[in-house]
Scaffold this motif. Sequence first.
Motif, PDB file in Angstrom:
ATOM      1  N   ILE A 297       0.836  -1.196   0.000  1.00  0.00           N
ATOM      2  CA  ILE A 297       0.000   0.000   0.000  1.00  0.00           C
ATOM      3  C   ILE A 297       0.873   1.249   0.000  1.00  0.00           C
ATOM      4  O   ILE A 297       1.622   1.491   0.956  1.00  0.00           O
ATOM      5  CB  ILE A 297      -0.890   0.073   1.280  1.00  0.00           C
TER       6      ILE A 297
ATOM      7  N   TYR B 276      -2.958   5.702  -2.273  1.00  0.00           N
ATOM      8  CA  TYR B 276      -4.156   4.928  -1.942  1.00  0.00           C
ATOM      9  C   TYR B 276      -5.112   5.742  -1.075  1.00  0.00           C
ATOM     10  O   TYR B 276      -6.325   5.522  -1.069  1.00  0.00           O
ATOM     11  CB  TYR B 276      -3.741   3.636  -1.226  1.00  0.00           C
TER      12      TYR B 276
ATOM     13  N   MET C 268      -4.885   5.967   2.260  1.00  0.00           N
ATOM     14  CA  MET C 268      -5.044   5.341   3.578  1.00  0.00           C
ATOM     15  C   MET C 268      -3.748   4.610   3.881  1.00  0.00           C
ATOM     16  O   MET C 268      -3.124   4.073   2.960  1.00  0.00           O
ATOM     17  CB  MET C 268      -6.203   4.334   3.497  1.00  0.00           C
TER      18      MET C 268
ATOM     19  N   ASP D  87      -4.027   1.406   8.658  1.00  0.00           N
ATOM     20  CA  ASP D  87      -5.468   1.748   8.676  1.00  0.00           C
ATOM     21  C   ASP D  87      -6.266   0.723   7.877  1.00  0.00           C
ATOM     22  O   ASP D  87      -7.339   0.285   8.296  1.00  0.00           O
ATOM     23  CB  ASP D  87      -5.701   3.162   8.124  1.00  0.00           C
ATOM     24  N   LEU D  88      -5.736   0.342   6.722  1.00  0.00           N
ATOM     25  CA  LEU D  88      -6.443  -0.663   5.917  1.00  0.00           C
ATOM     26  C   LEU D  88      -6.451  -2.017   6.639  1.00  0.00           C
ATOM     27  O   LEU D  88      -7.480  -2.703   6.692  1.00  0.00           O
ATOM     28  CB  LEU D  88      -5.795  -0.805   4.532  1.00  0.00           C
TER      29      LEU D  88
ATOM     30  N   LYS E  71      -8.953  -1.919   9.402  1.00  0.00           N
ATOM     31  CA  LYS E  71     -10.310  -1.862   8.825  1.00  0.00           C
ATOM     32  C   LYS E  71     -10.728  -3.264   8.351  1.00  0.00           C
ATOM     33  O   LYS E  71     -11.855  -3.717   8.597  1.00  0.00           O
ATOM     34  CB  LYS E  71     -10.316  -0.876   7.640  1.00  0.00           C
TER      35      LYS E  71
ATOM     36  N   CYS F 221     -13.443  -4.764   1.005  1.00  0.00           N
ATOM     37  CA  CYS F 221     -12.712  -3.995   2.036  1.00  0.00           C
ATOM     38  C   CYS F 221     -11.698  -3.053   1.382  1.00  0.00           C
ATOM     39  O   CYS F 221     -11.484  -1.938   1.835  1.00  0.00           O
ATOM     40  CB  CYS F 221     -11.893  -4.912   2.929  1.00  0.00           C
ATOM     41  N   ILE F 222     -11.044  -3.565   0.331  1.00  0.00           N
ATOM     42  CA  ILE F 222      -9.918  -2.817  -0.250  1.00  0.00           C
ATOM     43  C   ILE F 222     -10.411  -1.772  -1.243  1.00  0.00           C
ATOM     44  O   ILE F 222      -9.904  -0.652  -1.291  1.00  0.00           O
ATOM     45  CB  ILE F 222      -8.943  -3.801  -0.949  1.00  0.00           C
ATOM     46  N   THR F 223     -11.418  -2.124  -2.013  1.00  0.00           N
ATOM     47  CA  THR F 223     -11.850  -1.212  -3.082  1.00  0.00           C
ATOM     48  C   THR F 223     -12.892  -0.199  -2.595  1.00  0.00           C
ATOM     49  O   THR F 223     -13.194   0.757  -3.306  1.00  0.00           O
ATOM     50  CB  THR F 223     -12.422  -1.998  -4.285  1.00  0.00           C
ATOM     51  N   SER F 224     -13.420  -0.385  -1.378  1.00  0.00           N
ATOM     52  CA  SER F 224     -14.435   0.556  -0.892  1.00  0.00           C
ATOM     53  C   SER F 224     -13.803   1.753  -0.207  1.00  0.00           C
ATOM     54  O   SER F 224     -14.479   2.575   0.390  1.00  0.00           O
ATOM     55  CB  SER F 224     -15.377  -0.147   0.092  1.00  0.00           C
ATOM     56  N   ASN F 225     -12.472   1.835  -0.282  1.00  0.00           N
ATOM     57  CA  ASN F 225     -11.775   2.946   0.377  1.00  0.00           C
ATOM     58  C   ASN F 225     -12.167   4.299  -0.228  1.00  0.00           C
ATOM     59  O   ASN F 225     -12.147   4.458  -1.418  1.00  0.00           O
ATOM     60  CB  ASN F 225     -10.264   2.718   0.226  1.00  0.00           C
TER      61      ASN F 225
END
Length: 371
Positions: A289, A294, A296, A300-301, A304, A367-371
């Motif tokens: 990341i 990104y 974030m 944090d990711l 989350k 989870c990853i793409t909804s950032n």
Amino acid sequence: MQNKDIITVTSPLMPDLEEFNELLKDIWDRKWITNNGHYHQLLEKALAEYLKVPYVSLFTNGTLPLITALQALRITGEVITTPYSFVATTHALWWNGIKPVFVDIEWATGCMDPNKIEAAITPKTTAIMPVHVYGKPCDVKAIQDIADKYGLKVIYDAAHAFGVEVNGKSILEAGDMSTLSFHATKVYNTLEGGALVMHDAATKKRIDYLKNFGFAGETEVVAPGINSKVDEVRAAYGLLNLKQVDAAIAARQKVANRYREALRDVHGIRFFDDMPGVRHNYSYFPIFINAQEYGMTRDDLYFKMREQGVWGRRYFYPLISTFSTYRGLPSATAENLPVATKIANEVICLPMHHALTNEDLERVLECITSN
Ligand code: T4K
């Protein structure tokens, strides 16, 4: 959240219980339950065939073959190694009284950077111990050229590299010896377990002595060996698991393909692609990341994802060189290890195993793409 809703980084490949029971019955009948038993011998043979190598010696885990390989090759002084691995790699040096010398890794693979090795060699250097991290093959040709030039041994920690081949040849052919881990979290497991792979019968014999206290026959002890013998129950389990490992690797490949397809255009996320000519085993799926791009941070990711029941892991953060045992070493500074430091700060290994469903994958990706 209930345990069943948690998607873990891995899940063990396990044999059919009825088939396993059959073998257990046989072991009970034989009453020979350890010390180079029937299933132990069968598994060593079957693994050598599967892995396309001449000799395999089974061990009780993936740490003791590292320690034993160093002992067998009489490695002393300093050994050049990578800080980007599981801590067992460096601990194996410590257990032999050897000073680790860390060199940086390559951005493109996470493996030891051959261009950094020569500058780390001193008159005390006796060996190089690289890691095929995530099962990605090291640049074995460049490493061997340096080893040959300076008269050094090469021991590969191939804990992640079960079944990995380059141009049809096993990656385990490289170097003087390679070690494998068959821990529950690996592509192929024997509950706990591991192996040493060597190229000749004399070395195999010596290693077999060393994992049996150094016994060479009933009354002769040739060296201060360790006990790392594998029992019959684990060997039988391993034989059954070997039958399904190809299917497991194929399932993992599908997971990798789905992740790559979904993440290729996500800004600030990097991952490794397959390498040409390599049969990968998809043992891990690390993503990296870039917080600025990104939007974030990695942590944090990571947290989350955890809240949402997606338990990735930050393998390999922190770097081994930052642990208290090793951080005082001159080679352990972040300035000496800029790429490893950056990669360790950016990595999350996504859930990767044979039993992930499409639904699981979409939950991970959400989870990853909804950032
Ligand atoms: N060299 C390298 C490069 C290595 O990566 C390793 C080990 C070694 C040497 C030494 O090999 P061994 O002596 O361990 O054979 C794991 C493993 O314990 C370790 O084998 C592995 N590398 C390392 C990278 O990871 P943990 O502490 O992260 O695993 P754990 O218990 O948190 O499990 C992770 C997830 O896996 C769990 O959330 C759920 C799942 N899991 C785990 C186990 C044990 C299961 O579903 N079932 C299970 O039985 O260390």
